[in-house]
Every structure is written in C-alpha cells, then in structure tokens.
Design an enzyme around this catalytic site. Sequence first.
Site, PDB file in Angstrom:
ATOM      1  N   SER A  97     -10.240 -13.747 -18.051  1.00 61.35           N
ATOM      2  CA  SER A  97      -8.878 -13.896 -18.583  1.00 61.35           C
ATOM      3  C   SER A  97      -8.270 -12.550 -18.990  1.00 61.35           C
ATOM      4  O   SER A  97      -7.177 -12.503 -19.538  1.00 61.35           O
ATOM      5  CB  SER A  97      -8.880 -14.838 -19.790  1.00 61.35           C
ATOM      6  N   GLU A 123      24.000 -17.698 -15.879  1.00 62.57           N
ATOM      7  CA  GLU A 123      23.354 -18.671 -15.003  1.00 62.57           C
ATOM      8  C   GLU A 123      21.842 -18.523 -15.039  1.00 62.57           C
ATOM      9  O   GLU A 123      21.106 -19.517 -15.033  1.00 62.57           O
ATOM     10  CB  GLU A 123      23.869 -18.500 -13.573  1.00 62.57           C
ATOM     11  N   HIS A 127      33.219 -35.468 -23.276  1.00 60.71           N
ATOM     12  CA  HIS A 127      33.092 -35.875 -21.869  1.00 60.71           C
ATOM     13  C   HIS A 127      33.704 -34.836 -20.927  1.00 60.71           C
ATOM     14  O   HIS A 127      34.106 -35.168 -19.809  1.00 60.71           O
ATOM     15  CB  HIS A 127      33.748 -37.241 -21.627  1.00 60.71           C
ATOM     16  N   SER A 176      29.403 -10.370  -5.064  1.00 58.74           N
ATOM     17  CA  SER A 176      28.922 -11.080  -3.880  1.00 58.74           C
ATOM     18  C   SER A 176      28.700 -10.096  -2.745  1.00 58.74           C
ATOM     19  O   SER A 176      29.441  -9.133  -2.598  1.00 58.74           O
ATOM     20  CB  SER A 176      29.941 -12.140  -3.453  1.00 58.74           C
ATOM     21  N   LYS A 216      34.598 -11.584  -5.707  1.00 60.75           N
ATOM     22  CA  LYS A 216      33.780 -12.353  -6.660  1.00 60.75           C
ATOM     23  C   LYS A 216      33.297 -11.525  -7.843  1.00 60.75           C
ATOM     24  O   LYS A 216      32.951 -10.353  -7.709  1.00 60.75           O
ATOM     25  CB  LYS A 216      32.556 -12.958  -5.954  1.00 60.75           C
TER      26      LYS A 216
END
Length: 460
Positions: free
Chosen positions: A22, A289, A155, A276, A282
């Site tokens: 380990s 993210e 919602h 991009s 972009k």
Amino acid sequence: MKLWGGRFQKQTDAMVDDFHSSISFDWRLYRQDIAGSIAHATMLGEQGIIPQEDAQAIRQGLKGILSDIEAGKVDFEIDAEDIHMNIEKLLTARIGQAGKRLHTGRSRNDQVALDMRMYCKDSIREAVTELKKLCQCILDTAAQHLETIMPGYTHLQKAQPITLGHHLMAYFEMFKRDITRLQDCYDRADVMPLGAGALAGTTYDLNRERVAQLLGFSAITANSLDAVSDRDFCIEFASCVSIGMMHLSRFCEELVLWSSNEFQFVEMDDGFSTGSSIMPQKKNPDVAELIRGKSGRVFGDLMALLTAMKGIPLAYNKDMQEDKENFFDARDTYIKCLQVFCGMFSTLHFNADRMHAGAGGGFTNATDAADYLVKKGLPFREAHEVIGKIVFYCIEKGRAISELTLEEFRSFSPLFGEDVFEAVSLLTCVRERKVPGGPAPQSVKAHIDAARTWLDSLSE
C-alpha cells in the site's frame, strides 16, 4: 526478510508483494506515522518499558527520517509493504538495535488506526479553513447586493422577487452547516486508539493518556476491538464532504445557468472559463461544470468506503486497507474544489440590470398583489383567485401586472386603489418582506452581521 517473516519458510510471491503493498498511496501518512511513533517511543521510555537512551535515539532517528522525506531524499520500498514498515526499516538501518524496540506494545492495526485518525483530523482542519474563506467571500459579495433585485425560483419557474444578497446567503447557510458537520466529525475522530494492539490490548504498562496528550487527542478509545476494526470516522468524513460537494454542485449548476445567453445574470472571469476548439464565440463555464461533475466522484468514494466495511467481522481485516485511497480521493477532490470555486466566485461579474429585468417578468409580484387585497379585507383564497384572473388577463394582453391601469385593476375588484402600484413594485415587494430570514435589505444585512460574528468566532 519481512519484519513479520519469522514464522514463514518461503518468500512472498513477487506478484503478491505488489498486490499487497500500500506504499504507493499510504506514503502520505508519513508525518502522522512519525509523530505517532515519536509519542509512542517517548511514552515507552517514560514508563521504563524501553531504556530512555533507546527512546531518545528513536526520537532523533525519526526526526531525521522526517527531514529526509521532506527533502525528497527517501525512496520507499514496495517490499516493505506500507508506510509504517518502511519507516521502521529506515529507522533500524539508521540507529541499529534501538530501532527494533519501537514496535514494543503496539501493532500495525492500532498504528494505522492512529495514523488515519490523525490524518482525518488534519483533513478536517484543512477543509474548514477553505470553507471559511469561501464563506467570507460570500458575505462580502452579499453585502454589496442588498438591493440587487432578481427573480427567485421554484421548479425553475419565476416565483417571487428576492435580492442577490438574499440568494447568496442561502448558500452561506449551507456552507455553514458543512463546517459544523465537519466539526462534529472531528470530535469523533479525536479519539486515540494506540494501545489497542492487534485487537486485545497489551500486557505492557502503557500510559495511553500520555500518548493522547502528546498527540493532541481529547480522549482514548474505550474498547480495543472497536479501536482497530472500525473506520466510521473515515466514512463520516466522506459523508460530510459528499454533502459539501452536493452544495457546491448546486451552486455551480446555478452559475452555469446564469452564465448562459438565456439568463445573462453573471459572466465568468476569463481566468475561470475556457473556449471551444471549433466555435470561436464560445466562453464555457468549464470550471463550474467540472466541480459539478466531481461531486459524483466523491459520492462514489463514500459508497466504496461503506461497501468495503459492510461485511467485515471483528476485528481487523485486510479489506480495511481499501479505506485509504477513497478517503484520500474524497479529501483531495473536496479541498481542491473549494479552492477553485472560491477563486471562480470571487471573480464573477453579476449583471444587476439583467437580474432586475428578469424579476420583472413571470409575474413575480403576483403574491404581493394578492397580499394587497388581503390587507384590504379580502380572504386570501378569494384574493388568490382574483389575482389568478389578472395574471391570465395579462398573459392574453402581453402585459405585466404593474402595467395595468387602475380601471383595469378595479374591473377585477373594487378594493384596488391608487396605492396598488406602489404595492406591486419590485422594490416594495422585496423591502416589505422584513420577517427575519426574508429578503428585505434590512433582514439580509442583519443576517450578514450575525454570520460575520459566527465566522469570526471560529478563529477564537
């Protein structure tokens, strides 16, 4: 020869050595292992279990090993299996026979339990430090936006007008709870297991309280079997950081939405965005993210820890070696995400005009219009119906509630007066929600002031 090899007549298969070892991941426990060994040797010397000169030689030898590891002068050996035996082997090579006395009165079982508890405590302190930085950043930003009106959602539909400061303080409360959860976890990790031995303690006259004192633990474990055979403090830490990652992920999801062309509530700093390879226009919120995506990774670490532990009988089993990589990954991922998120958040540009315009659509002041009628004496259910009809009328006409004339208002109810226009203005809608915990600027400011006091108290 293995340090445990006396009973064996045959060398371990090389493939098993690699499979069993380990050291490739538990090397990071070296500080904790050395600190624990120094405390153990100190106690052994004080108790007269080993000669004081040997205890002193062990301490000095371990300090030298620590310095060499920190300087990058040590190459750990797979053949020595783990960090504990690597350090013991290095120590014996440096100071001779005295090094062989270090393991007196302990087992690798209680040794690794000690190291993991110390590492868990250190990890909690690091995570709380990063959370405090993020909370401070949120407070500073919220204080600048006490009257920055934006739509609140349920919602993902526009619901009622709030302020950006109020919205941000919701996340402060989440991160505050994350801090308190970690503090609670710290209390349960802060129990010293050394002295439990392999599972049944030892016949040596150990002073466990002295070791706990030297290492800064508040208590010692009460049962030797439990001390070496559970990792619930690791699981609890992974649970705490999983909840923390969930909160970060939710925040990131909103920032991803808000940075889209459809919302345009916020613009990411160039330093925390990417482009991009094919679309030159972009500007992608990749940092948000990626943090959102890494939440699933930490959830997986939690599930792996639970699964590894769920079928293990008392006491120690080799399955428990599998606790470390998932613990380390959860810890590393969470702390890195906190650091990156704080940097991203501190450089955001909020588009107040766009937020205000967004609050003006979607009839976010409809509830306030109903409350206006209630204050004029109409039961709420009837007021709700009246405003529902007004909303339908406005949808057909392509207008907002605030754009109706007084005559149009009165066509739905004679209770409407000239003061209705003030009552349904967005600023009034926000300012009148003065209930503690509400979005009124004075309420949010009081919330921020109380939050600063609480955050400052953590440093005391």
